[in-house]
Design a protein around this motif. Structure first.
Motif, PDB file in Angstrom:
ATOM      1  N   UNK A  32       0.847  -1.181   0.000  1.00 45.39           N
ATOM      2  CA  UNK A  32       0.000   0.000   0.000  1.00 45.39           C
ATOM      3  C   UNK A  32       0.888   1.239   0.000  1.00 45.39           C
ATOM      4  N   UNK A  33       0.515   2.256  -0.758  1.00 46.84           N
ATOM      5  CA  UNK A  33       1.334   3.470  -0.772  1.00 46.84           C
ATOM      6  C   UNK A  33       1.278   4.188   0.578  1.00 46.84           C
ATOM      7  N   UNK A  34       2.376   4.825   0.915  1.00 45.82           N
ATOM      8  CA  UNK A  34       2.486   5.495   2.208  1.00 45.82           C
ATOM      9  C   UNK A  34       1.494   6.643   2.331  1.00 45.82           C
ATOM     10  N   UNK A  35       1.183   7.315   1.225  1.00 44.39           N
ATOM     11  CA  UNK A  35       0.245   8.438   1.316  1.00 44.39           C
ATOM     12  C   UNK A  35      -1.137   7.958   1.719  1.00 44.39           C
ATOM     13  N   UNK A  36      -1.501   6.739   1.315  1.00 49.33           N
ATOM     14  CA  UNK A  36      -2.808   6.209   1.681  1.00 49.33           C
ATOM     15  C   UNK A  36      -2.882   5.930   3.179  1.00 49.33           C
ATOM     16  N   UNK A  37      -1.800   5.411   3.721  1.00 50.05           N
ATOM     17  CA  UNK A  37      -1.748   5.151   5.165  1.00 50.05           C
ATOM     18  C   UNK A  37      -1.791   6.474   5.931  1.00 50.05           C
ATOM     19  N   UNK A  38      -1.061   7.470   5.460  1.00 52.32           N
ATOM     20  CA  UNK A  38      -1.075   8.779   6.126  1.00 52.32           C
ATOM     21  C   UNK A  38      -2.441   9.444   6.024  1.00 52.32           C
ATOM     22  N   UNK A  39      -3.148   9.230   4.930  1.00 53.85           N
ATOM     23  CA  UNK A  39      -4.505   9.770   4.796  1.00 53.85           C
ATOM     24  C   UNK A  39      -5.442   9.116   5.812  1.00 53.85           C
ATOM     25  N   UNK A  40      -5.293   7.813   5.997  1.00 54.91           N
ATOM     26  CA  UNK A  40      -6.122   7.121   6.995  1.00 54.91           C
ATOM     27  C   UNK A  40      -5.788   7.585   8.408  1.00 54.91           C
ATOM     28  N   UNK A  41      -4.522   7.864   8.665  1.00 57.03           N
ATOM     29  CA  UNK A  41      -4.123   8.414   9.971  1.00 57.03           C
ATOM     30  C   UNK A  41      -4.748   9.793  10.157  1.00 57.03           C
ATOM     31  N   UNK A  42      -4.786  10.595   9.105  1.00 57.04           N
ATOM     32  CA  UNK A  42      -5.418  11.906   9.176  1.00 57.04           C
ATOM     33  C   UNK A  42      -6.914  11.828   9.429  1.00 57.04           C
ATOM     34  N   UNK A  43      -7.578  10.875   8.791  1.00 58.62           N
ATOM     35  CA  UNK A  43      -9.015  10.682   9.031  1.00 58.62           C
ATOM     36  C   UNK A  43      -9.247  10.269  10.482  1.00 58.62           C
ATOM     37  N   UNK A  44      -8.404   9.376  10.975  1.00 56.81           N
ATOM     38  CA  UNK A  44      -8.527   8.956  12.378  1.00 56.81           C
ATOM     39  C   UNK A  44      -8.280  10.139  13.314  1.00 56.81           C
ATOM     40  N   UNK A  45      -7.328  11.001  12.963  1.00 53.30           N
ATOM     41  CA  UNK A  45      -7.079  12.195  13.780  1.00 53.30           C
ATOM     42  C   UNK A  45      -8.261  13.138  13.801  1.00 53.30           C
ATOM     43  N   UNK A  46      -8.934  13.300  12.672  1.00 61.35           N
ATOM     44  CA  UNK A  46     -10.123  14.160  12.614  1.00 61.35           C
ATOM     45  C   UNK A  46     -11.261  13.565  13.436  1.00 61.35           C
ATOM     46  N   UNK A  47     -11.412  12.247  13.393  1.00 60.25           N
ATOM     47  CA  UNK A  47     -12.466  11.604  14.185  1.00 60.25           C
ATOM     48  C   UNK A  47     -12.187  11.748  15.671  1.00 60.25           C
ATOM     49  N   UNK A  48     -10.934  11.578  16.064  1.00 53.80           N
ATOM     50  CA  UNK A  48     -10.573  11.743  17.476  1.00 53.80           C
ATOM     51  C   UNK A  48     -10.804  13.186  17.916  1.00 53.80           C
ATOM     52  N   UNK A  49     -10.456  14.146  17.067  1.00 54.66           N
ATOM     53  CA  UNK A  49     -10.691  15.557  17.410  1.00 54.66           C
ATOM     54  C   UNK A  49     -12.180  15.826  17.591  1.00 54.66           C
ATOM     55  N   UNK A  50     -12.998  15.271  16.726  1.00 54.51           N
ATOM     56  CA  UNK A  50     -14.447  15.459  16.848  1.00 54.51           C
ATOM     57  C   UNK A  50     -14.971  14.847  18.149  1.00 54.51           C
ATOM     58  N   UNK A  51     -14.494  13.649  18.483  1.00 55.90           N
ATOM     59  CA  UNK A  51     -14.916  13.011  19.731  1.00 55.90           C
ATOM     60  C   UNK A  51     -14.485  13.818  20.952  1.00 55.90           C
ATOM     61  N   UNK A  52     -13.293  14.393  20.892  1.00 55.00           N
ATOM     62  CA  UNK A  52     -12.824  15.234  22.004  1.00 55.00           C
ATOM     63  C   UNK A  52     -13.683  16.487  22.118  1.00 55.00           C
ATOM     64  N   UNK A  53     -14.015  17.100  20.983  1.00 51.10           N
ATOM     65  CA  UNK A  53     -14.857  18.302  21.012  1.00 51.10           C
ATOM     66  C   UNK A  53     -16.230  18.009  21.603  1.00 51.10           C
TER      67      UNK A  53
END
Length: 92
Positions: free
Chosen positions: A37-58
């Protein structure tokens, strides 16, 4: 002398410079379940997870009631998390 000679010479110089570039040596990738899998795809999934965690914290802290434009804020946080993952992992 041909009228197209300067244009042809410029094209040959550009071709020579392009052949010397080493930017296309291969994309960083990770093996997962037998596939790469390309590294950018993994980093995009990490970014999506970060946005979800931020929303849950908010939501859990009650900041979601006060924060305007939550979609843009969470998207920006996700982009920052994905870019930081790329920076620390790939190092470009």
């Amino acid at each position: 002398m041909d009228a197209h000679a300067p244009r042809r010479a410029a094209g040959l110089r550009l071709l020579a410079l392009a052949s010397l570039s080493s930017g296309c040596t291969g994309a960083p990738s990770i093996p997962f379940a037998g596939a790469y899998f390309p590294a950018w795809l993994v980093c995009a999934m990490v970014g999506v997870a970060g946005a979800i965690v931020a929303r849950l914290v908010f939501v859990s802290t009650g900041l979601a009631q006060v924060l305007p434009l939550q979609l843009f804020v969470c998207t920006a946080i996700g982009i920052m998390v994905g870019a930081l993952a790329w920076l620390f992992w790939v190092g470009m």
